[in-house]
Design an enzyme around this catalytic site. Structure first.
Site, PDB file in Angstrom:
ATOM      1  N   HIS A 107      -8.368 -15.800 -10.319  1.00 13.29           N
ATOM      2  CA  HIS A 107      -7.390 -16.868 -10.079  1.00 13.29           C
ATOM      3  C   HIS A 107      -8.066 -18.219 -10.266  1.00 13.29           C
ATOM      4  O   HIS A 107      -9.276 -18.355 -10.060  1.00 13.29           O
ATOM      5  CB  HIS A 107      -6.887 -16.813  -8.627  1.00 13.29           C
ATOM      6  N   ASP A 138      -2.660  -5.094  -0.661  1.00 11.09           N
ATOM      7  CA  ASP A 138      -3.194  -6.449  -0.845  1.00 11.09           C
ATOM      8  C   ASP A 138      -2.404  -7.520  -0.099  1.00 11.09           C
ATOM      9  O   ASP A 138      -2.650  -8.714  -0.294  1.00 11.09           O
ATOM     10  CB  ASP A 138      -3.219  -6.794  -2.346  1.00 11.09           C
ATOM     11  N   ARG A 148      -2.927 -12.993 -13.957  1.00 14.21           N
ATOM     12  CA  ARG A 148      -1.814 -12.817 -13.018  1.00 14.21           C
ATOM     13  C   ARG A 148      -0.689 -13.843 -13.218  1.00 14.21           C
ATOM     14  O   ARG A 148       0.420 -13.638 -12.755  1.00 14.21           O
ATOM     15  CB  ARG A 148      -2.330 -12.941 -11.580  1.00 14.21           C
ATOM     16  N   CYS A 174      -7.162 -17.261  -0.043  1.00 13.73           N
ATOM     17  CA  CYS A 174      -6.078 -16.284  -0.233  1.00 13.73           C
ATOM     18  C   CYS A 174      -5.588 -15.659   1.066  1.00 13.73           C
ATOM     19  O   CYS A 174      -4.557 -14.996   1.077  1.00 13.73           O
ATOM     20  CB  CYS A 174      -6.496 -15.211  -1.220  1.00 13.73           C
ATOM     21  N   LEU A 226      -6.530  -3.905  -4.758  1.00 14.01           N
ATOM     22  CA  LEU A 226      -6.950  -4.047  -6.159  1.00 14.01           C
ATOM     23  C   LEU A 226      -8.355  -4.640  -6.237  1.00 14.01           C
ATOM     24  O   LEU A 226      -8.707  -5.519  -5.451  1.00 14.01           O
ATOM     25  CB  LEU A 226      -5.988  -4.991  -6.893  1.00 14.01           C
ATOM     26  N   GLU A 280      -1.596 -15.645   0.440  1.00 16.46           N
ATOM     27  CA  GLU A 280      -1.425 -16.836  -0.390  1.00 16.46           C
ATOM     28  C   GLU A 280      -0.774 -16.511  -1.737  1.00 16.46           C
ATOM     29  O   GLU A 280      -0.101 -17.379  -2.318  1.00 16.46           O
ATOM     30  CB  GLU A 280      -2.797 -17.467  -0.664  1.00 16.46           C
ATOM     31  N   ASP A 281      -0.952 -15.288  -2.227  1.00 16.32           N
ATOM     32  CA  ASP A 281      -0.533 -15.008  -3.605  1.00 16.32           C
ATOM     33  C   ASP A 281       0.965 -14.867  -3.828  1.00 16.32           C
ATOM     34  O   ASP A 281       1.477 -15.274  -4.865  1.00 16.32           O
ATOM     35  CB  ASP A 281      -1.271 -13.773  -4.139  1.00 16.32           C
ATOM     36  N   ARG A 306       1.935  -5.660  -6.413  1.00 11.81           N
ATOM     37  CA  ARG A 306       2.148  -6.781  -5.481  1.00 11.81           C
ATOM     38  C   ARG A 306       3.520  -7.437  -5.658  1.00 11.81           C
ATOM     39  O   ARG A 306       3.863  -8.366  -4.932  1.00 11.81           O
ATOM     40  CB  ARG A 306       1.030  -7.828  -5.644  1.00 11.81           C
TER      41      ARG A 306
HETATM   42  C1  CIR Z   1      -5.861  -8.823  -5.795  1.00 13.66           C
HETATM   43  O1  CIR Z   1      -6.520  -8.419  -6.759  1.00 13.66           O
HETATM   44  O2  CIR Z   1      -4.701  -9.236  -5.925  1.00 13.66           O
HETATM   45  C2  CIR Z   1      -6.512  -8.828  -4.429  1.00 13.66           C
HETATM   46  N1  CIR Z   1      -7.372  -7.694  -4.295  1.00 13.66           N
HETATM   47  C3  CIR Z   1      -7.292 -10.094  -4.210  1.00 13.66           C
HETATM   48  C4  CIR Z   1      -6.436 -11.302  -4.213  1.00 13.66           C
HETATM   49  C5  CIR Z   1      -7.205 -12.553  -4.000  1.00 13.66           C
HETATM   50  N2  CIR Z   1      -6.320 -13.662  -3.971  1.00 13.66           N
HETATM   51  C6  CIR Z   1      -6.687 -14.916  -4.199  1.00 13.66           C
HETATM   52  O3  CIR Z   1      -7.829 -15.178  -4.523  1.00 13.66           O
HETATM   53  N3  CIR Z   1      -5.763 -15.857  -4.103  1.00 13.66           N
END
Ligand code: CIR
Length: 264
Positions: free
Chosen positions: A166, A65, A135, A253, A23, A70-71, A90
């Site tokens: 974020h 992704d 998010r 992340c 993403l 971390e997400d 995700r």
């Molecule tokens: C996203 O949009 O979910 C990923 N391309 C990037 C996530 C980055 N995550 C973060 O900064 N904790």
């Protein structure tokens, strides 16, 4: 006494070839698989040099992704929380972490309501900040705050500016008393009780740095930030992030980090 950025362990996930389809909000050049892999390898080496035991999970092609590990989860002390990422592509990622988190943590629970991404959670010495973002919605933030509260952890919900992906895209702890943040976050009231150092103009993306033990991992393309940290006599580890930057990502992340010294 262990500090909130004293870590012993980390989990990372190696990028799959599908990472190039991750993403991203804007346009710009496409990321390359080999270049993302090289940045990831340098990051893992930096974690190990900082003293961490690193477990590298295999790539997941179905989740472009998933390298941004971390997400989908939050970890602290004995507890791991499988979150509910706010991006539909995700939402399946937390389940892929269940086994490894069960292996490392005695208390593994699931967020059951709303949406919340780990990138929106900042642990400070006083409290855990949960940022509302595109998010992380209020239902998810409140459910997460309840799970944390049940474990004696104080959480506070804060606003993240609309154009920031974020909360941690725009801030990080420099030390126990000091947060490094993009100016857009400064008026939010999020950092009450902490000293605030603002990112230099034009280097807002440098805010996503990562304090680990006695080192600070920081993007290598922000010279004024590197000078600012050097002037504070920080031990800095500049890392390339051009490719993951094309996917709206930074340094925090790419790992889940915890201390098994603090856990009891
Ligand atoms: C996203 O949009 O979910 C990923 N391309 C990037 C996530 C980055 N995550 C973060 O900064 N904790």
């Amino acid at each position: 006494m262990s500090r909130v950025f004293d870590f012993t362990h980390a989990i990372v996930r190696r990028p799959g070839r599908s990472v190039v389809a991750g993403l991203r909000a804007g346009g710009g050049p496409d990321p390359g698989y080999d270049a993302v892999t090289a940045e990831h390898a340098a990051y893992v080496a930096a974690l190990k040099e900082s003293g961490l035991i690193v477990e590298a999970l295999p790539p997941l092609e179905d989740f472009p992704d998933s390298v941004f590990v971390e997400d989908p989860a939050f970890v602290l002390d004995n507890t791991a929380i499988l979150l509910r990422p706010g991006a539909p592509s995700r939402l399946g990622e937390p389940a892929t972490l269940r086994d490894v988190l069960n292996h490392h943590f005695v208390d593994v629970v699931c967020l059951e309501e709303g949406f919340a991404d780990g990138g929106d959670i900042l642990i400070t010495p006083r409290e855990i900040l949960i940022g509302l973002s595109a998010r992380t919605n209020r239902a998810g933030a409140e459910a997460l705050a309840r799970l944390l509260g049940d474990r004696g952890l104080r959480a506070r919900i804060v606003e993240t500016p609309p154009d920031v992906l974020h909360l941690k895209t725009a801030c990080a702890l420099l030390d126990e008393d000091t947060v490094f943040a993009a100016p857009a976050l400064a008026p939010s009231g999020a950092f009450e009780g902490l000293k605030l150092v603002e990112t230099p103009a034009g280097e807002e993306a440098a805010a996503n740095l990562l304090r680990i033990n006695d080192r600070i991992l920081v993007c290598d393309r922000f010279p004024r930030t590197l000078d600012l940290l050097a002037a504070r006599r920080e031990r800095i580890v500049p890392l390339p992030t051009d490719e993951i930057g094309k996917l709206d990502a930074g340094l925090s992340c790419l790992s889940l980090r915890w201390s098994n010294v603090r856990a009891s």
